[in-house]
Write a protein that holds these residues in place. Structure first.
Motif, mmCIF file in Angstrom:
data_model
loop_
_atom_site.group_PDB
_atom_site.id
_atom_site.type_symbol
_atom_site.label_atom_id
_atom_site.label_comp_id
_atom_site.label_asym_id
_atom_site.label_seq_id
_atom_site.Cartn_x
_atom_site.Cartn_y
_atom_site.Cartn_z
ATOM 1 N N MET A 33 9.548 6.325 -17.585
ATOM 2 C CA MET A 33 8.406 5.712 -16.944
ATOM 3 C C MET A 33 7.513 6.833 -16.403
ATOM 4 O O MET A 33 7.994 7.757 -15.749
ATOM 5 C CB MET A 33 8.891 4.792 -15.816
ATOM 6 N N THR A 34 6.207 6.709 -16.616
ATOM 7 C CA THR A 34 5.272 7.746 -16.166
ATOM 8 C C THR A 34 5.124 7.714 -14.645
ATOM 9 O O THR A 34 5.368 6.685 -14.003
ATOM 10 C CB THR A 34 3.881 7.540 -16.803
ATOM 11 N N ILE A 35 4.689 8.821 -14.101
ATOM 12 C CA ILE A 35 4.452 8.907 -12.658
ATOM 13 C C ILE A 35 3.370 7.920 -12.241
ATOM 14 O O ILE A 35 3.450 7.289 -11.188
ATOM 15 C CB ILE A 35 4.122 10.357 -12.216
ATOM 16 N N ASN A 36 2.368 7.761 -13.082
ATOM 17 C CA ASN A 36 1.289 6.822 -12.819
ATOM 18 C C ASN A 36 1.852 5.413 -12.617
ATOM 19 O O ASN A 36 1.514 4.729 -11.654
ATOM 20 C CB ASN A 36 0.303 6.854 -14.002
ATOM 21 N N ARG A 37 2.711 4.992 -13.515
ATOM 22 C CA ARG A 37 3.296 3.654 -13.425
ATOM 23 C C ARG A 37 4.178 3.524 -12.183
ATOM 24 O O ARG A 37 4.159 2.500 -11.511
ATOM 25 C CB ARG A 37 4.102 3.342 -14.682
ATOM 26 N N LYS A 38 4.946 4.550 -11.876
ATOM 27 C CA LYS A 38 5.824 4.515 -10.692
ATOM 28 C C LYS A 38 4.997 4.382 -9.414
ATOM 29 O O LYS A 38 5.324 3.583 -8.533
ATOM 30 C CB LYS A 38 6.679 5.784 -10.630
ATOM 31 N N VAL A 39 3.934 5.175 -9.308
ATOM 32 C CA VAL A 39 3.073 5.105 -8.125
ATOM 33 C C VAL A 39 2.483 3.708 -8.002
ATOM 34 O O VAL A 39 2.471 3.107 -6.927
ATOM 35 C CB VAL A 39 1.955 6.182 -8.184
ATOM 36 N N ARG A 40 2.000 3.168 -9.093
ATOM 37 C CA ARG A 40 1.389 1.837 -9.063
ATOM 38 C C ARG A 40 2.413 0.743 -8.731
ATOM 39 O O ARG A 40 2.078 -0.233 -8.059
ATOM 40 C CB ARG A 40 0.690 1.551 -10.374
ATOM 41 N N LEU A 41 3.647 0.902 -9.178
ATOM 42 C CA LEU A 41 4.692 -0.080 -8.839
ATOM 43 C C LEU A 41 5.029 -0.019 -7.348
ATOM 44 O O LEU A 41 5.186 -1.061 -6.705
ATOM 45 C CB LEU A 41 5.942 0.146 -9.682
ATOM 46 N N VAL A 42 5.136 1.177 -6.810
ATOM 47 C CA VAL A 42 5.396 1.309 -5.370
ATOM 48 C C VAL A 42 4.224 0.736 -4.575
ATOM 49 O O VAL A 42 4.409 0.004 -3.596
ATOM 50 C CB VAL A 42 5.679 2.785 -4.987
ATOM 51 N N GLN A 43 3.028 1.048 -5.012
ATOM 52 C CA GLN A 43 1.833 0.525 -4.356
ATOM 53 C C GLN A 43 1.813 -1.005 -4.420
ATOM 54 O O GLN A 43 1.478 -1.674 -3.441
ATOM 55 C CB GLN A 43 0.585 1.107 -5.010
ATOM 56 N N ALA A 44 2.195 -1.567 -5.553
ATOM 57 C CA ALA A 44 2.228 -3.026 -5.710
ATOM 58 C C ALA A 44 3.252 -3.655 -4.768
ATOM 59 O O ALA A 44 2.980 -4.689 -4.137
ATOM 60 C CB ALA A 44 2.533 -3.393 -7.160
ATOM 61 N N LEU A 45 4.426 -3.052 -4.677
ATOM 62 C CA LEU A 45 5.464 -3.577 -3.785
ATOM 63 C C LEU A 45 5.001 -3.482 -2.336
ATOM 64 O O LEU A 45 5.127 -4.453 -1.573
ATOM 65 C CB LEU A 45 6.778 -2.812 -3.986
ATOM 66 N N TYR A 46 4.471 -2.338 -1.953
ATOM 67 C CA TYR A 46 3.952 -2.163 -0.589
ATOM 68 C C TYR A 46 2.874 -3.217 -0.302
ATOM 69 O O TYR A 46 2.897 -3.886 0.738
ATOM 70 C CB TYR A 46 3.383 -0.751 -0.419
ATOM 71 N N GLY A 47 1.925 -3.377 -1.230
ATOM 72 C CA GLY A 47 0.835 -4.341 -1.045
ATOM 73 C C GLY A 47 1.337 -5.764 -0.906
ATOM 74 O O GLY A 47 0.869 -6.513 -0.047
ATOM 75 N N ALA A 48 2.298 -6.153 -1.729
ATOM 76 C CA ALA A 48 2.838 -7.517 -1.663
ATOM 77 C C ALA A 48 3.501 -7.777 -0.314
ATOM 78 O O ALA A 48 3.296 -8.833 0.304
ATOM 79 C CB ALA A 48 3.837 -7.731 -2.796
ATOM 80 N N ILE A 49 4.264 -6.808 0.155
ATOM 81 C CA ILE A 49 4.963 -6.971 1.438
ATOM 82 C C ILE A 49 3.966 -7.013 2.590
ATOM 83 O O ILE A 49 4.007 -7.908 3.443
ATOM 84 C CB ILE A 49 6.003 -5.844 1.639
ATOM 85 N N ILE A 50 3.042 -6.057 2.616
ATOM 86 C CA ILE A 50 2.071 -5.976 3.715
ATOM 87 C C ILE A 50 1.168 -7.205 3.757
ATOM 88 O O ILE A 50 0.949 -7.786 4.819
ATOM 89 C CB ILE A 50 1.232 -4.674 3.611
ATOM 90 N N LEU A 51 0.632 -7.596 2.608
ATOM 91 C CA LEU A 51 -0.245 -8.775 2.591
ATOM 92 C C LEU A 51 0.496 -10.004 3.100
ATOM 93 O O LEU A 51 -0.032 -10.764 3.915
ATOM 94 C CB LEU A 51 -0.774 -9.034 1.179
ATOM 95 N N THR A 52 1.711 -10.202 2.626
ATOM 96 C CA THR A 52 2.488 -11.373 3.035
ATOM 97 C C THR A 52 2.773 -11.344 4.533
ATOM 98 O O THR A 52 2.589 -12.354 5.226
ATOM 99 C CB THR A 52 3.797 -11.452 2.232
ATOM 100 N N LEU A 53 3.219 -10.215 5.034
ATOM 101 C CA LEU A 53 3.543 -10.117 6.461
ATOM 102 C C LEU A 53 2.299 -10.274 7.338
ATOM 103 O O LEU A 53 2.343 -10.941 8.376
ATOM 104 C CB LEU A 53 4.234 -8.786 6.765
ATOM 105 N N MET A 54 1.195 -9.680 6.928
ATOM 106 C CA MET A 54 -0.005 -9.732 7.756
ATOM 107 C C MET A 54 -0.709 -11.087 7.730
ATOM 108 O O MET A 54 -1.516 -11.383 8.613
ATOM 109 C CB MET A 54 -0.964 -8.610 7.371
ATOM 110 N N MET A 55 -0.405 -11.919 6.757
ATOM 111 C CA MET A 55 -0.972 -13.268 6.735
ATOM 112 C C MET A 55 -0.262 -14.190 7.729
ATOM 113 O O MET A 55 -0.833 -15.186 8.168
ATOM 114 C CB MET A 55 -0.874 -13.872 5.335
ATOM 115 N N GLN A 56 0.971 -13.866 8.078
ATOM 116 C CA GLN A 56 1.778 -14.751 8.906
ATOM 117 C C GLN A 56 1.183 -15.072 10.278
ATOM 118 O O GLN A 56 1.225 -16.230 10.702
ATOM 119 C CB GLN A 56 3.208 -14.197 9.047
ATOM 120 N N PRO A 57 0.622 -14.100 11.003
ATOM 121 C CA PRO A 57 0.068 -14.451 12.325
ATOM 122 C C PRO A 57 -1.018 -15.526 12.266
ATOM 123 O O PRO A 57 -1.097 -16.365 13.163
ATOM 124 C CB PRO A 57 -0.500 -13.125 12.842
#
Length: 183
Positions: free
Chosen positions: A1-25
């Protein structure tokens, strides 16, 4: 897997978690019917290239849009006492939009209130939310609109800045910068 894809996957996971958590309040405060509004500044922020320097003009211009929508309501009320409803529904928006484009796009284009997309987002979200109140949410005021927009801006900053930080910690700053610059 390329570094580009790895960075984007980590970014996607971070984004999914943060968006979900920050919508809760918002839901916990009883405004779950308005969660969609948090994504409006997010869309604008990323459409402007995730440029943090644009944020002040986004905020101030959005508030201008809310004020113009309120002016439209006042003008409609004034014209409503004189003209038939059909004419008012055409005349008031034509006058207000003409004023917006004349003032903000011509005279104030290079100022903090010259961000036309953010201004029209404020105008449109005000029109929309005051016309339709979701059955699962309370009625809101212009203060709520601005608050939701500001919270969405905070969400955007945490999403972009935090995503970059997390990826930099895992993959190194130089690799992360190179992936983000490819966009």
């Amino acid at each position: 897997m390329t570094i580009n894809r790895k960075v984007r996957l980590v970014q996607a996971l971070y984004g999914a978690i943060i968006l979900t958590l920050m919508m809760q309040p918002i839901g916990m405060l009883g405004y779950s019917g308005y969660i969609w509004m948090l994504f409006m500044p997010l869309l604008l922020f990323f459409a402007f290239g995730a440029d943090f320097k644009v944020i002040p003009s986004m905020i101030v211009s959005y508030i201008c849009g809310v004020v113009w929508a309120l002016a439209n309501g006042i003008l409609s009320g004034i014209l409503g006492g004189i003209l038939p409803a059909v004419v008012v529904n055409l005349a008031a928006p034509i006058i207000i939009i003409f004023c917006i484009l004349t003032v903000h796009e011509n005279f104030l284009a290079k100022t903090i209130v010259g961000n036309i997309p953010a201004l029209f987002m404020g105008l449109a979200s005000t029109f929309f939310t005051f016309l339709i109140t979701p059955s699962n949410a309370p009625a809101i005021t212009p203060i709520h609109l601005v608050g939701f927009f500001l919270y969405g801006i905070i969400l955007s900053v945490i999403l972009a800045g935090g995503g970059f930080l997390v990826c930099s910690l895992i993959f190194g700053k130089e690799r992360t910068i190179s992936v983000f610059e490819e966009k």
